[in-house]
Motif scaffolding. Structure first.
Motif, PDB file in Angstrom:
ATOM      1  N   VAL A   1      46.852  25.998  46.724  1.00  0.00           N
ATOM      2  CA  VAL A   1      48.045  26.759  46.344  1.00  0.00           C
ATOM      3  C   VAL A   1      49.236  25.824  46.497  1.00  0.00           C
ATOM      4  CG1 VAL A   1      47.260  29.096  46.902  1.00  0.00           C
ATOM      5  CG2 VAL A   1      48.277  27.693  48.685  1.00  0.00           C
ATOM      6  N   SER A   2      50.330  26.170  45.868  1.00  0.00           N
ATOM      7  CA  SER A   2      51.468  25.267  45.926  1.00  0.00           C
ATOM      8  C   SER A   2      52.556  25.836  46.824  1.00  0.00           C
ATOM      9  CB  SER A   2      52.004  25.044  44.528  1.00  0.00           C
ATOM     10  OG  SER A   2      52.389  26.302  44.006  1.00  0.00           O
ATOM     11  N   GLY A   3      52.151  26.488  47.904  1.00  0.00           N
ATOM     12  CA  GLY A   3      53.117  27.052  48.821  1.00  0.00           C
ATOM     13  C   GLY A   3      53.803  28.279  48.273  1.00  0.00           C
ATOM     14  N   ARG A   4      53.225  28.866  47.272  1.00  0.00           N
ATOM     15  CA  ARG A   4      53.750  30.107  46.694  1.00  0.00           C
ATOM     16  C   ARG A   4      52.558  30.898  46.192  1.00  0.00           C
ATOM     17  NH1 ARG A   4      52.705  29.950  41.466  1.00  0.00           N
ATOM     18  NH2 ARG A   4      52.523  27.921  40.453  1.00  0.00           N
ATOM     19  N   PRO A   5      52.747  32.193  45.943  1.00  0.00           N
ATOM     20  CA  PRO A   5      51.583  32.966  45.487  1.00  0.00           C
ATOM     21  C   PRO A   5      51.096  32.523  44.108  1.00  0.00           C
ATOM     22  CG  PRO A   5      53.501  34.377  45.932  1.00  0.00           C
ATOM     23  CD  PRO A   5      53.968  32.972  46.008  1.00  0.00           C
ATOM     24  N   LEU A   6      49.803  32.679  43.902  1.00  0.00           N
ATOM     25  CA  LEU A   6      49.255  32.488  42.553  1.00  0.00           C
ATOM     26  C   LEU A   6      49.735  33.676  41.726  1.00  0.00           C
ATOM     27  CD1 LEU A   6      46.972  30.724  41.020  1.00  0.00           C
ATOM     28  CD2 LEU A   6      45.586  32.765  41.297  1.00  0.00           C
ATOM     29  N   GLN A   7      50.383  33.403  40.609  1.00  0.00           N
ATOM     30  CA  GLN A   7      50.927  34.494  39.782  1.00  0.00           C
ATOM     31  C   GLN A   7      49.933  34.832  38.675  1.00  0.00           C
ATOM     32  OE1 GLN A   7      53.627  36.242  40.246  1.00  0.00           O
ATOM     33  NE2 GLN A   7      55.031  34.998  41.460  1.00  0.00           N
ATOM     34  N   VAL A   8      49.451  36.065  38.686  1.00  0.00           N
ATOM     35  CA  VAL A   8      48.455  36.491  37.700  1.00  0.00           C
ATOM     36  C   VAL A   8      49.006  37.657  36.880  1.00  0.00           C
ATOM     37  CG1 VAL A   8      46.122  37.427  37.385  1.00  0.00           C
ATOM     38  CG2 VAL A   8      46.562  35.830  39.246  1.00  0.00           C
ATOM     39  N   ALA A   9      48.881  37.560  35.572  1.00  0.00           N
ATOM     40  CA  ALA A   9      49.233  38.694  34.703  1.00  0.00           C
ATOM     41  C   ALA A   9      47.940  39.294  34.179  1.00  0.00           C
ATOM     42  CB  ALA A   9      50.089  38.226  33.530  1.00  0.00           C
ATOM     43  N   ILE A  10      47.855  40.620  34.201  1.00  0.00           N
ATOM     44  CA  ILE A  10      46.698  41.299  33.613  1.00  0.00           C
ATOM     45  C   ILE A  10      47.226  42.135  32.454  1.00  0.00           C
ATOM     46  CG2 ILE A  10      44.903  43.036  34.007  1.00  0.00           C
ATOM     47  CD1 ILE A  10      44.599  42.013  36.835  1.00  0.00           C
ATOM     48  N   ILE A  11      46.627  41.956  31.285  1.00  0.00           N
ATOM     49  CA  ILE A  11      47.104  42.679  30.097  1.00  0.00           C
ATOM     50  C   ILE A  11      46.157  43.841  29.835  1.00  0.00           C
ATOM     51  CG2 ILE A  11      47.932  42.450  27.709  1.00  0.00           C
ATOM     52  CD1 ILE A  11      49.112  40.349  29.693  1.00  0.00           C
TER      53      ILE A  11
ATOM     54  N   PHE B   1      39.766  46.897  37.855  1.00  0.00           N
ATOM     55  CA  PHE B   1      38.688  46.322  38.673  1.00  0.00           C
ATOM     56  C   PHE B   1      38.898  44.818  38.880  1.00  0.00           C
ATOM     57  CE2 PHE B   1      36.081  50.145  37.374  1.00  0.00           C
ATOM     58  CZ  PHE B   1      35.978  50.660  38.657  1.00  0.00           C
ATOM     59  N   THR B   2      39.432  44.140  37.860  1.00  0.00           N
ATOM     60  CA  THR B   2      39.727  42.710  38.051  1.00  0.00           C
ATOM     61  C   THR B   2      40.787  42.558  39.143  1.00  0.00           C
ATOM     62  OG1 THR B   2      39.294  42.320  35.692  1.00  0.00           O
ATOM     63  CG2 THR B   2      40.395  40.561  36.879  1.00  0.00           C
ATOM     64  N   ALA B   3      41.836  43.385  39.054  1.00  0.00           N
ATOM     65  CA  ALA B   3      42.916  43.309  40.051  1.00  0.00           C
ATOM     66  C   ALA B   3      42.355  43.549  41.451  1.00  0.00           C
ATOM     67  CB  ALA B   3      43.995  44.331  39.710  1.00  0.00           C
ATOM     68  N   HIS B   4      41.516  44.578  41.556  1.00  0.00           N
ATOM     69  CA  HIS B   4      40.946  44.942  42.857  1.00  0.00           C
ATOM     70  C   HIS B   4      40.253  43.742  43.496  1.00  0.00           C
ATOM     71  CE1 HIS B   4      38.740  47.121  45.881  1.00  0.00           C
ATOM     72  NE2 HIS B   4      37.587  46.745  45.352  1.00  0.00           N
ATOM     73  N   ARG B   5      39.421  43.087  42.714  1.00  0.00           N
ATOM     74  CA  ARG B   5      38.623  41.982  43.260  1.00  0.00           C
ATOM     75  C   ARG B   5      39.473  40.740  43.515  1.00  0.00           C
ATOM     76  NH1 ARG B   5      32.940  42.383  43.721  1.00  0.00           N
ATOM     77  NH2 ARG B   5      32.021  40.329  43.598  1.00  0.00           N
ATOM     78  N   VAL B   6      40.425  40.477  42.629  1.00  0.00           N
ATOM     79  CA  VAL B   6      41.277  39.295  42.836  1.00  0.00           C
ATOM     80  C   VAL B   6      42.101  39.481  44.115  1.00  0.00           C
ATOM     81  CG1 VAL B   6      43.282  38.021  41.928  1.00  0.00           C
ATOM     82  CG2 VAL B   6      41.377  38.561  40.416  1.00  0.00           C
ATOM     83  N   LEU B   7      42.604  40.697  44.331  1.00  0.00           N
ATOM     84  CA  LEU B   7      43.396  40.970  45.542  1.00  0.00           C
ATOM     85  C   LEU B   7      42.550  40.787  46.801  1.00  0.00           C
ATOM     86  CD1 LEU B   7      45.344  44.131  44.277  1.00  0.00           C
ATOM     87  CD2 LEU B   7      46.363  41.913  44.860  1.00  0.00           C
ATOM     88  N   LYS B   8      41.259  41.108  46.642  1.00  0.00           N
ATOM     89  CA  LYS B   8      40.346  40.971  47.780  1.00  0.00           C
ATOM     90  C   LYS B   8      40.010  39.491  48.025  1.00  0.00           C
ATOM     91  CE  LYS B   8      35.958  43.081  49.114  1.00  0.00           C
ATOM     92  NZ  LYS B   8      34.924  42.145  48.640  1.00  0.00           N
TER      93      LYS B   8
ATOM     94  N   PHE C   1      41.858  53.357  41.340  1.00  0.00           N
ATOM     95  CA  PHE C   1      42.933  52.565  40.719  1.00  0.00           C
ATOM     96  C   PHE C   1      44.258  52.806  41.471  1.00  0.00           C
ATOM     97  CE2 PHE C   1      40.516  53.157  36.423  1.00  0.00           C
ATOM     98  CZ  PHE C   1      39.525  52.298  36.869  1.00  0.00           C
ATOM     99  N   ASP C   2      44.459  54.044  41.906  1.00  0.00           N
ATOM    100  CA  ASP C   2      45.675  54.349  42.693  1.00  0.00           C
ATOM    101  C   ASP C   2      45.712  53.497  43.959  1.00  0.00           C
ATOM    102  OD1 ASP C   2      46.506  56.202  40.885  1.00  0.00           O
ATOM    103  OD2 ASP C   2      46.031  57.969  42.098  1.00  0.00           O
ATOM    104  N   GLU C   3      44.546  53.350  44.576  1.00  0.00           N
ATOM    105  CA  GLU C   3      44.467  52.541  45.809  1.00  0.00           C
ATOM    106  C   GLU C   3      44.881  51.101  45.527  1.00  0.00           C
ATOM    107  OE1 GLU C   3      40.684  52.206  47.922  1.00  0.00           O
ATOM    108  OE2 GLU C   3      40.546  54.378  47.726  1.00  0.00           O
ATOM    109  N   VAL C   4      44.362  50.557  44.414  1.00  0.00           N
ATOM    110  CA  VAL C   4      44.706  49.179  44.044  1.00  0.00           C
ATOM    111  C   VAL C   4      46.222  49.060  43.914  1.00  0.00           C
ATOM    112  CG1 VAL C   4      44.501  47.425  42.212  1.00  0.00           C
ATOM    113  CG2 VAL C   4      42.500  48.807  42.843  1.00  0.00           C
TER     114      VAL C   4
ATOM    115  N   ARG D   1      51.041  43.442  46.747  1.00  0.00           N
ATOM    116  CA  ARG D   1      50.971  42.260  45.873  1.00  0.00           C
ATOM    117  C   ARG D   1      50.765  42.639  44.411  1.00  0.00           C
ATOM    118  NH1 ARG D   1      45.982  39.649  48.584  1.00  0.00           N
ATOM    119  NH2 ARG D   1      45.462  41.848  48.702  1.00  0.00           N
ATOM    120  N   PHE D   2      50.715  43.938  44.149  1.00  0.00           N
ATOM    121  CA  PHE D   2      50.412  44.431  42.795  1.00  0.00           C
ATOM    122  C   PHE D   2      51.636  45.135  42.195  1.00  0.00           C
ATOM    123  CE2 PHE D   2      49.203  47.911  39.993  1.00  0.00           C
ATOM    124  CZ  PHE D   2      48.226  47.362  39.172  1.00  0.00           C
ATOM    125  N   THR D   3      51.935  44.835  40.936  1.00  0.00           N
ATOM    126  CA  THR D   3      53.040  45.515  40.237  1.00  0.00           C
ATOM    127  C   THR D   3      52.540  46.009  38.886  1.00  0.00           C
ATOM    128  OG1 THR D   3      54.597  43.981  41.244  1.00  0.00           O
ATOM    129  CG2 THR D   3      55.413  45.248  39.366  1.00  0.00           C
TER     130      THR D   3
END
Ligand code: FAD
Length: 484
Positions: A14-24, A32-39, A77-80, A85-87
């Motif tokens: 990492v570069s000292g900052r969060p990895l920024q991921v966009a999900i379309i 489900f992708t978000a859930h696992r990436v967050l984990k 999905f509500d839990e995710v 870290r999720f928007t």
């Protein structure tokens, strides 16, 4: 460029900052992708973009209203969405002028394309554009409150016969809905306007039509059983054909358990029908390829459909329907083609037109034989528009694992290609949104819309009353007194 840090038990880049991921896309694949990436990745930020103001894709707009248990996945999905870290950014369509991919890309390290399949396959036969001929996608969207199809206005009270082309679960969902007692549907989240139209419906007979035979039907046992149990609805099929196919395919059936179970439901039904009487019926019609949809005397509305009768050639698992040159015709006033959904390309993302999906390896987007750094795909866009939510979950997890593995191995993400250092995710798009008058809907906004839907549903004894128009959804947020 990357420093090392400990992420979920392994050392990674990492570069000292969060990895920024966009999900379309905010359907099951996105969530489900978000859930696992967050984990899997501790220092990550995920922005999920959704065209509509409301999330959950086909769980909301596809799954049948009388299958509420399937929709419980929304709680997951509500839990995710509660993860800091999720928007969620609803009401933002990615692609086109509102938010071109080129505008989005510089602000993220990784983008997951999980925008599903928003179009449908056509039969490409004459008469397909006649009145009261619809795709299953449009019809299902209409009864489930998809704003795009709010004004579809299928005419259900001028005919007693509907034809559904296709023999998958979506076809059975439609047949079941058309033949269910209206009082059963009143307790579901079926939209009020669809309930109104169905309460006046004269449709009593539904033909579910396939070009191949019973052994090639794509629906599953649960849906078939439900169909057989519909009160007062008789079942018809070509019994000699069914028996011949079962005999000829006995050895194949003995090796394919789910199909054997499915066929045993049909066998049981013809041996001892659940309903001998009743003024409604449904048919499973096999070996028919639609060749023409014929208009009524006004030349505007469907009156009948013509089929070429087929014969089968080849083994049951790979048999082909071959036209015999013989034709037959079925009178009907409603035709619904349920032959598959279709994904569309997004500019800037490799797309395989022939297969109708984004080429990928384990979710990593491929451009011919090369991995595209920082680009991933999940769900129906990744593997084609088939499979249930559980299948979508498995493949979304695979994609998330690929992202985590790339991260762990220090593989290049988008920034490394573009040479852009700092990534700020959706914050970096604030000025663009302002210029384009884009007002993203947050997950809290959505929960407010949902709260109003629950409250409206309570009044009529339904789980919820969905808003069918985008303006209605947004109006909730403009009413000052509304709060969670
Ligand atoms: C009629 C029907 C009934 C079904 N019933 C069941 C069932 O009972 N049980 C079951 O397990 N499975 C069922 N399924 C299958 C299940 O719905 C799918 O497996 C699953 O929804 C696929 O998930 P996805 O995220 O890939 O796509 P989707 O659910 O389609 O989600 C894609 C999302 O992306 C959004 N989007 C599209 N384009 C853009 C863009 N450019 N920018 C931003 N957002 C975008 C869409 O609005 C949508 O919200 C059914 C499917 C259908 C069609």
């Amino acid at each position: 460029m990357f420093a090392r840090s400990l992420v979920h038990g392994f050392s990674t880049a990492v570069s000292g900052r969060p990895l920024q991921v966009a999900i379309i896309g905010s359907g099951p694949a996105g969530f489900f992708t978000a859930h696992r990436v967050l984990k899997d990745i501790a220092d990550v930020k995920i922005d999920m973009y959704e065209s509509l103001p409301v999330p959950h894709g086909l769980v909301r707009f596809g799954v049948a209203p009388d299958h509420p248990e399937v929709k419980n996945v929304m709680n997951k999905f509500d839990e995710v969405a509660t993860d800091d870290r999720f928007t969620f950014l609803g009401n933002v369509h990615v692609g086109g002028s509102e938010l071109p991919l080129a505008e989005l890309k510089p602000h993220y390290d990784a983008i997951v394309f999980s925008y599903g399949a928003s179009e449908d396959r056509r039969l490409n036969i004459p008469g397909e554009d006649l009145k009261n001929v619809f795709s299953a996608r449009a019809f299902v969207g209409w009864y489930n409150g998809l704003p795009l199809h709010r004004d579809l206005q299928p005419d259900l009270d001028n005919t007693d016969t509907a034809v559904v082309i296709g023999q998958g679960n979506v076809a059975l969902d439609i047949a079941r809905l058309l033949l269910s007692p209206i009082d059963q549907l009143r307790k579901t989240d079926l939209t009020a306007y669809a309930l109104e139209a169905l309460s006046k419906s004269r449709i009593k007979h539904v033909h579910v039509v396939g070009r191949r035979g019973p052994l090639q039907a794509a629906f599953t046992a649960k849906e078939l059983r439900e169909q057989m149990k519909l009160p007062g609805v008789q079942f018809h099929t070509d019994i000699p054909l069914l028996q011949n196919e079962l005999t000829a395919g006995a050895s194949y059936l003995s090796k394919t358990r789910p199909l054997k179970r499915l066929m045993s439901i049909l066998e049981k039904e013809i041996a001892s029908p659940a309903h001998q009487t009743g003024d409604k019926s449904w048919n499973l019609d096999f070996l028919r390829s639609p060749t023409k949809i014929l208009p009524d005397s006004s030349n505007t509305t469907v009156q009948a459909i013509e089929y070429e009768i087929n014969r089968l050639e080849g083994p049951p698992n790979a048999c082909k329907a071959i036209g015999t040159g013989e034709f037959t015709r079925q009178d009907c006033g409603l035709v619904l083609r349920s032959i598959g959904y279709k994904s569309i390309a997004l500019e800037g993302v490799p797309f395989d037109e022939a297969l109708g999906r984004v080429p990928n390896q384990y979710g990593k987007v491929m451009d011919k034989d090369n991995e595209v750094p920082g680009m991933y795909t999940a769900g129906w866009l990744k593997r084609g528009p088939t499979g249930v939510i559980a299948t979508t979950m498995t493949d979304a997890y695979e994609t998330a694992d690929t992202i985590a593995a790339d991260f762990k191995e220090g593989k290049p993400f988008l920034g490394d290609v573009d040479g852009i250092g700092y990534k700020s995710g959706s914050q970096g798009l604030a000025e663009h949104f302002r210029q384009q008058s884009v007002k993203p809907i947050s997950y809290i906004d959505w929960k407010l819309i949902e709260k109003m839907e629950f409250e409206a549903g309570l009044k009529t004894g339904k789980p919820r009353e969905k808003f069918g128009r985008i303006e209605e959804m947004l109006a909730v947020l403009n009413t000052k007194n509304n709060s969670l």
